[in-house]
Design a protein around this motif. Structure first.
Motif, PDB file in Angstrom:
ATOM      1  N   HIS A  92       0.840  -1.193   0.000  1.00 30.61           N
ATOM      2  CA  HIS A  92       0.000   0.000   0.000  1.00 30.61           C
ATOM      3  C   HIS A  92       0.881   1.250   0.000  1.00 30.61           C
ATOM      4  CE1 HIS A  92      -2.330  -3.207   2.059  1.00 30.61           C
ATOM      5  NE2 HIS A  92      -3.333  -2.729   1.320  1.00 30.61           N
ATOM      6  N   ALA A  93       0.316   2.349  -0.472  1.00 33.74           N
ATOM      7  CA  ALA A  93       1.030   3.627  -0.437  1.00 33.74           C
ATOM      8  C   ALA A  93       1.418   3.941   1.005  1.00 33.74           C
ATOM      9  CB  ALA A  93       0.154   4.736  -1.016  1.00 33.74           C
ATOM     10  N   GLY A  94       2.660   4.345   1.197  1.00 37.36           N
ATOM     11  CA  GLY A  94       3.172   4.627   2.537  1.00 37.36           C
ATOM     12  C   GLY A  94       3.977   3.485   3.118  1.00 37.36           C
ATOM     13  N   ASP A  95       3.797   2.275   2.575  1.00 40.95           N
ATOM     14  CA  ASP A  95       4.576   1.127   3.045  1.00 40.95           C
ATOM     15  C   ASP A  95       6.034   1.269   2.616  1.00 40.95           C
ATOM     16  OD1 ASP A  95       2.279   0.065   4.052  1.00 40.95           O
ATOM     17  OD2 ASP A  95       2.047  -1.488   2.506  1.00 40.95           O
ATOM     18  N   GLU A  96       6.919   0.648   3.381  1.00 41.50           N
ATOM     19  CA  GLU A  96       8.312   0.555   2.986  1.00 41.50           C
ATOM     20  C   GLU A  96       8.595  -0.851   2.462  1.00 41.50           C
ATOM     21  OE1 GLU A  96      11.016   1.653   6.061  1.00 41.50           O
ATOM     22  OE2 GLU A  96      10.849   3.788   5.615  1.00 41.50           O
ATOM     23  N   VAL A  97       9.380  -0.928   1.395  1.00 43.92           N
ATOM     24  CA  VAL A  97       9.759  -2.218   0.823  1.00 43.92           C
ATOM     25  C   VAL A  97      11.276  -2.283   0.744  1.00 43.92           C
ATOM     26  CG1 VAL A  97       7.640  -2.519  -0.509  1.00 43.92           C
ATOM     27  CG2 VAL A  97       9.577  -1.306  -1.530  1.00 43.92           C
ATOM     28  N   ASN A  98      11.791  -3.487   0.806  1.00 45.38           N
ATOM     29  CA  ASN A  98      13.225  -3.720   0.664  1.00 45.38           C
ATOM     30  C   ASN A  98      13.490  -4.067  -0.796  1.00 45.38           C
ATOM     31  OD1 ASN A  98      15.847  -3.911   1.799  1.00 45.38           O
ATOM     32  ND2 ASN A  98      15.721  -6.141   1.782  1.00 45.38           N
ATOM     33  N   ALA A  99      14.142  -3.176  -1.522  1.00 48.93           N
ATOM     34  CA  ALA A  99      14.306  -3.363  -2.966  1.00 48.93           C
ATOM     35  C   ALA A  99      15.758  -3.110  -3.371  1.00 48.93           C
ATOM     36  CB  ALA A  99      13.380  -2.421  -3.726  1.00 48.93           C
ATOM     37  N   PHE A 100      16.188  -3.860  -4.362  1.00 45.52           N
ATOM     38  CA  PHE A 100      17.530  -3.670  -4.928  1.00 45.52           C
ATOM     39  C   PHE A 100      17.425  -2.625  -6.041  1.00 45.52           C
ATOM     40  CE2 PHE A 100      21.046  -4.692  -7.797  1.00 45.52           C
ATOM     41  CZ  PHE A 100      22.107  -4.810  -6.895  1.00 45.52           C
ATOM     42  N   VAL A 101      18.336  -1.651  -6.023  1.00 43.71           N
ATOM     43  CA  VAL A 101      18.283  -0.541  -6.973  1.00 43.71           C
ATOM     44  C   VAL A 101      19.451  -0.642  -7.947  1.00 43.71           C
ATOM     45  CG1 VAL A 101      18.342   1.964  -7.254  1.00 43.71           C
ATOM     46  CG2 VAL A 101      17.121   0.945  -5.308  1.00 43.71           C
ATOM     47  N   TYR A 102      19.135  -0.548  -9.236  1.00 42.73           N
ATOM     48  CA  TYR A 102      20.172  -0.526 -10.272  1.00 42.73           C
ATOM     49  C   TYR A 102      19.649   0.260 -11.461  1.00 42.73           C
ATOM     50  CZ  TYR A 102      17.678  -4.397 -12.671  1.00 42.73           C
ATOM     51  OH  TYR A 102      16.749  -5.166 -13.314  1.00 42.73           O
ATOM     52  N   LEU A 103      20.400   0.294 -12.562  1.00 48.55           N
ATOM     53  CA  LEU A 103      19.995   1.034 -13.752  1.00 48.55           C
ATOM     54  C   LEU A 103      19.473   0.068 -14.808  1.00 48.55           C
ATOM     55  CD1 LEU A 103      23.001   3.527 -14.082  1.00 48.55           C
ATOM     56  CD2 LEU A 103      20.797   3.916 -12.982  1.00 48.55           C
ATOM     57  N   ASP A 104      18.371   0.459 -15.461  1.00 43.68           N
ATOM     58  CA  ASP A 104      17.826  -0.410 -16.508  1.00 43.68           C
ATOM     59  C   ASP A 104      18.565  -0.167 -17.827  1.00 43.68           C
ATOM     60  OD1 ASP A 104      16.848   1.957 -17.607  1.00 43.68           O
ATOM     61  OD2 ASP A 104      14.759   1.563 -17.126  1.00 43.68           O
ATOM     62  N   GLN A 105      18.061  -0.786 -18.901  1.00 43.44           N
ATOM     63  CA  GLN A 105      18.734  -0.699 -20.199  1.00 43.44           C
ATOM     64  C   GLN A 105      18.867   0.734 -20.692  1.00 43.44           C
ATOM     65  OE1 GLN A 105      20.077  -3.267 -21.452  1.00 43.44           O
ATOM     66  NE2 GLN A 105      18.993  -5.094 -20.764  1.00 43.44           N
ATOM     67  N   SER A 106      17.955   1.601 -20.258  1.00 47.93           N
ATOM     68  CA  SER A 106      17.979   3.007 -20.703  1.00 47.93           C
ATOM     69  C   SER A 106      18.744   3.918 -19.746  1.00 47.93           C
ATOM     70  CB  SER A 106      16.540   3.515 -20.860  1.00 47.93           C
ATOM     71  OG  SER A 106      15.818   2.732 -21.789  1.00 47.93           O
ATOM     72  N   GLY A 107      19.344   3.323 -18.707  1.00 52.07           N
ATOM     73  CA  GLY A 107      20.093   4.116 -17.749  1.00 52.07           C
ATOM     74  C   GLY A 107      19.245   4.765 -16.684  1.00 52.07           C
ATOM     75  N   ARG A 108      17.995   4.332 -16.545  1.00 48.49           N
ATOM     76  CA  ARG A 108      17.111   4.880 -15.528  1.00 48.49           C
ATOM     77  C   ARG A 108      17.162   4.014 -14.272  1.00 48.49           C
ATOM     78  NH1 ARG A 108      12.007   4.871 -19.511  1.00 48.49           N
ATOM     79  NH2 ARG A 108      12.792   2.729 -19.524  1.00 48.49           N
ATOM     80  N   LEU A 109      17.049   4.661 -13.108  1.00 47.43           N
ATOM     81  CA  LEU A 109      17.006   3.920 -11.861  1.00 47.43           C
ATOM     82  C   LEU A 109      15.754   3.057 -11.815  1.00 47.43           C
ATOM     83  CD1 LEU A 109      18.134   6.640  -9.298  1.00 47.43           C
ATOM     84  CD2 LEU A 109      19.405   4.596  -9.951  1.00 47.43           C
ATOM     85  N   VAL A 110      15.925   1.827 -11.394  1.00 52.24           N
ATOM     86  CA  VAL A 110      14.795   0.910 -11.285  1.00 52.24           C
ATOM     87  C   VAL A 110      14.995   0.059 -10.041  1.00 52.24           C
ATOM     88  CG1 VAL A 110      15.869  -0.885 -12.696  1.00 52.24           C
ATOM     89  CG2 VAL A 110      13.370  -0.771 -12.535  1.00 52.24           C
ATOM     90  N   ALA A 111      13.897  -0.342  -9.408  1.00 51.44           N
ATOM     91  CA  ALA A 111      13.953  -1.168  -8.200  1.00 51.44           C
ATOM     92  C   ALA A 111      13.396  -2.555  -8.514  1.00 51.44           C
ATOM     93  CB  ALA A 111      13.150  -0.520  -7.071  1.00 51.44           C
ATOM     94  N   THR A 112      13.949  -3.553  -7.863  1.00 54.07           N
ATOM     95  CA  THR A 112      13.502  -4.919  -8.067  1.00 54.07           C
ATOM     96  C   THR A 112      13.507  -5.666  -6.744  1.00 54.07           C
ATOM     97  OG1 THR A 112      13.963  -7.024  -9.193  1.00 54.07           O
ATOM     98  CG2 THR A 112      15.851  -5.671  -8.598  1.00 54.07           C
TER      99      THR A 112
END
Length: 279
Positions: free
Chosen positions: A40-60
């Motif tokens: 839900h909005a406001g929740d915190e998630v544990n996500a790995f952050v890296y750059l996608d093929q276009s060089g944009r930050l993305v979380a997984t």
């Protein structure tokens, strides 16, 4: 927020493409495939952050085989005229440019790499030039201490290893009694830390501790073999190493100790469980 690592990020809102996370004031997309019904909005998630093929930050929410600042033994998924791309557990493969390969990587083979952020591009990349990322600090390990060791490469003396993902160590070839392969992750015992900071390692404890440990192993082997094993003084050292993964010296000391404890008998053909004997 740290690129190349897991971060605790707050969900700002949801879109048709996934969840938008707040990363130090920047919006980062976590694709829809990783969004679950209990988020839900406001929740915190544990996500790995890296750059996608276009060089944009993305979380997984996928877990990579290693993070930035770590060593990993990875397989080459594919290559092109710029370099090699390693499978490191994420949708986007890890790029290792030709300039960071000691020898040209081959598709389908695995290599040790160190993962870092390229200062020029800001992208996560890998290098096989491991030496420059081994710590120059003097290790403080004590003799007999157990450590994690990654088998890095083979030398004339034995096997270079990365100790606790930080230091360089060596396992001597003449002290190995089982097969070792590049990429293996082992438990090793510190023999000594040399003056140059390199660490000499063994795969087994020495002295009484080794004999006591092997004695338990040997008694289990005897039990599984119905009380008899055709090994003794007459057995060549390489056969003992292949069968029990210890030196003949350790084997002889152990059966001698078990004999004195009246646990086994030593015959011309091998060793067996001892019968009850009168003093």
């Amino acid at each position: 927020m740290q690129i190349g690592h897991f971060n605790r990020l707050r969900i700002i809102r949801f879109t048709d493409h996934g969840a938008i996370l707040d990363a130090d004031g920047k919006d980062i997309l976590m694709p829809k495939k990783y969004v679950t019904d209990d988020m839900h909005a406001g929740d915190e998630v544990n996500a790995f952050v890296y750059l996608d093929q276009s060089g944009r930050l993305v979380a997984t929410q996928e877990t990579p085989l290693a993070e930035v600042g770590q060593f990993a033994f990875l397989e080459v998924a594919w290559t092109n005229r710029f370099g090699a791309f390693m499978n490191w557990g994420l949708m986007k493969d890890l790029f290792v440019p030709f300039s960071e390969q000691g020898k040209r990587f081959v598709q389908g083979r695995s290599y040790w790499v160190y993962i870092y952020i390229d200062e020029k591009t800001g992208r996560i990349v890998g290098t096989s030039k491991i030496d420059r990322y081994i710590s120059d600090d003097h290790p403080t390990f004590a003799p007999g201490q157990e450590v994690d060791a990654f088998v890095w490469k083979q030398t004339d003396l034995g096997y270079k290893v990365i100790v606790e993902s930080t230091f360089e160590g060596l396992i001597y070839r003449n002290e190995t009694f089982s097969a070792i392969h590049i990429g293996d992750k082992l438990k090793a015992i510190v023999k000594q830390v040399r003056d140059d900071g390199k660490i000499d390692l063994a795969l087994q404890h020495s002295g009484k501790r080794l004999i006591d440990g092997f004695a338990n192993t040997l008694m289990r082997e005897l039990y599984n073999a119905d009380g008899f094993l055709p090994y003794g003084d007459h057995t060549p050292a390489d056969e003992i190493a292949d069968r029990f993964h210890v030196s003949k010296k350790t084997f002889k000391k152990t059966i001698g100790a078990l004999y004195r404890q009246r646990a086994i008998e030593i015959t011309d053909d091998g060793i067996c469980f001892a019968k009850q004997r009168e003093d």
